[in-house]
Design an enzyme around this catalytic site. Structure first.
Site: not given
Ligand SMILES: Cc1ncc(C[n+]2csc(CCOP(=O)(O)OP(=O)(O)O)c2C)c(N)n1
Ligand SMILES: [Mg+2]
Length: 374
Positions: A263, A272, A259
């Protein structure tokens, strides 16, 4: 007894249009026509513009929050190209907008969703898609179930579900993988491995060298591809879709991507991430790579690109106007989405616009003494 080998496996890595623009004729032949490549490039460009506009909407208070898809567009369009809109399902997360639009979702729905309007989740009947899923990793279970339902019905429809690297550290992911493979559910698990789960780097949350190898534990065919290469993604998808339609069950695709933005608009990735890492990935931008491919085939030039950029802006402005132009929903509508028939308590809440969940009379206004509340 001598020791023998209980299990061995290798995982293929697929790259067809590499970072230097070199194209593998053998693997890439007939995968994506010139017309389709042009269409995908245009779609990626429009989505990039949508990201830019959405960012500004958030910064100017016109949108709650927004996760930019910037840098991951090839994984979205390359995979959706292998699906049949109106027939196959998409069970998304939130970083594959371009795929959703290819499946028929009107673009303003995504903006409405991030503006906090629930109607952005009410996917039109003819679009086979579940709403965006922000809870991480919960939706792959739905994909396994939808696929199983299609199998029971005897259709040839398949389900593509998208999720990040972080999502594969969630328990639901493993349950979905297990059930999908045991039930031979026609699901394609598309992992967008962008190396980051907000500020957590991949190596801090998984000890496996690849994400793709997690599928081995479930007996699922699995592959790792260059996720910024529309051809590699399409190649792996064709293979997986073919298997799913033939009744041979689910497949896993790890699309390695990045990305390029934060985020979400609530994040500042500069805190970071190493700027050099970002620079390295800017050089692998899927839009630049696809554009160079089109130019090498004499299908594209600067003039065409300028025209496209203008058109993309016009399209996105229209989409923003549509999203912002919808009339406000009725307050009662918050009660309408969960149950086919509202139960008594819900009707009471709807009629009084108050909750009685603490045992209070919903028609009560202001504080009453404790004896009256019991
Ligand atoms: C069940 C849950 N735990 C924590 C979160 C907080 N959270 C939002 S996005 C994220 C990271 C997701 O990372 P990834 O799966 O790699 O997807 P990306 O955002 O990199 O596309 C987290 C921990 C959430 N939305 N849902
Ligand atoms: Mg991630």
């Amino acid at each position: 007894m001598p020791k023998t080998t209980a299990y061995t496996a290798t995982i293929e890595y697929i790259s067809i249009l590499d970072e230097q623009g070199k194209f593998d004729d053998k693997l890439g032949k007939g995968l994506i026509t010139d017309e389709q490549a042009l269409d995908l490039y245009e779609r990626m460009t429009v989505c990039r513009q949508l990201d830019e506009f959405a960012f500004k909407l958030q910064r100017s208070g016109r949108m709650g929050t927004y996760p930019q898809n910037k840098g991951q567009e090839a994984a979205a369009v390359g995979s959706a190209l292998a699906l049949t809109p109106g027939q196959d399902w998409v069970v998304p997360s939130y970083r594959e907008n371009a795929a959703l639009f290819m499946m028929g979702l009107p673009m303003h729905y995504v903006l409405q969703y991030w503006m906090g309007d629930e109607r952005g989740s009410q996917v039109p009947e003819n679009v086979k898609m579940t709403p965006l899923s922000v809870p991480i990793g919960t939706h792959m279970l739905h994909a396994a179930g939808i696929g199983y339902a299609e199998k029971i019905r005897g259709t040839k429809n398949v389900v593509a579900t998208y999720f990040g690297d972080g999502a594969t550290s969630e328990g639901d992911f493993h349950e979905a993988m297990n059930f999908a493979s045991v039930l031979k559910s026609p699901v394609i698990f598309i992992n967008q491995n962008n190396s980051w789960a907000i500020s957590v780097p991949r190596e801090k949350q998984m000890a496996s060298e690849t994400v793709a190898q997690k599928a081995l534990a479930y007996g699922m065919p699995t592959v790792r591809v260059d996720g910024n290469d529309i051809f590699a993604v399409k190649y792996a998808m064709d293979d997986a879709v073919k298997r799913a339609r033939a009744g041979d069950g689910p497949s896993f695709i790890e699309a390695v991507t990045y990305r390029l933005g934060d985020h979400t608009t609530a994040d500042d990735a500069r805190r970071y991430r190493d700027p050099q890492e970002v620079e390295n990935w800017i050089a692998r931008d899927p839009l630049i790579r696809t554009r160079k491919y089109l130019e090498s085939r004499k299908l594209w030039d600067q003039n065409k690109d300028d025209t496209l950029q203008e058109r993309a802006k016009t399209i996105v402005k229209e989409v923003v106007a549509t999203a912002e132009g919808v009339s406000k929903p009725e307050v009662e509508s918050i009660f309408n989405a969960m149950f086919a028939e509202p139960h008594t308590e819900l009707v009471r809440q709807r009629d009084t616009m108050r909750t009685s969940s603490l045992g209070k009379d919903p028609s009560q206004t202001g504080l009453k003494n404790t004896t009256q509340n019991v």
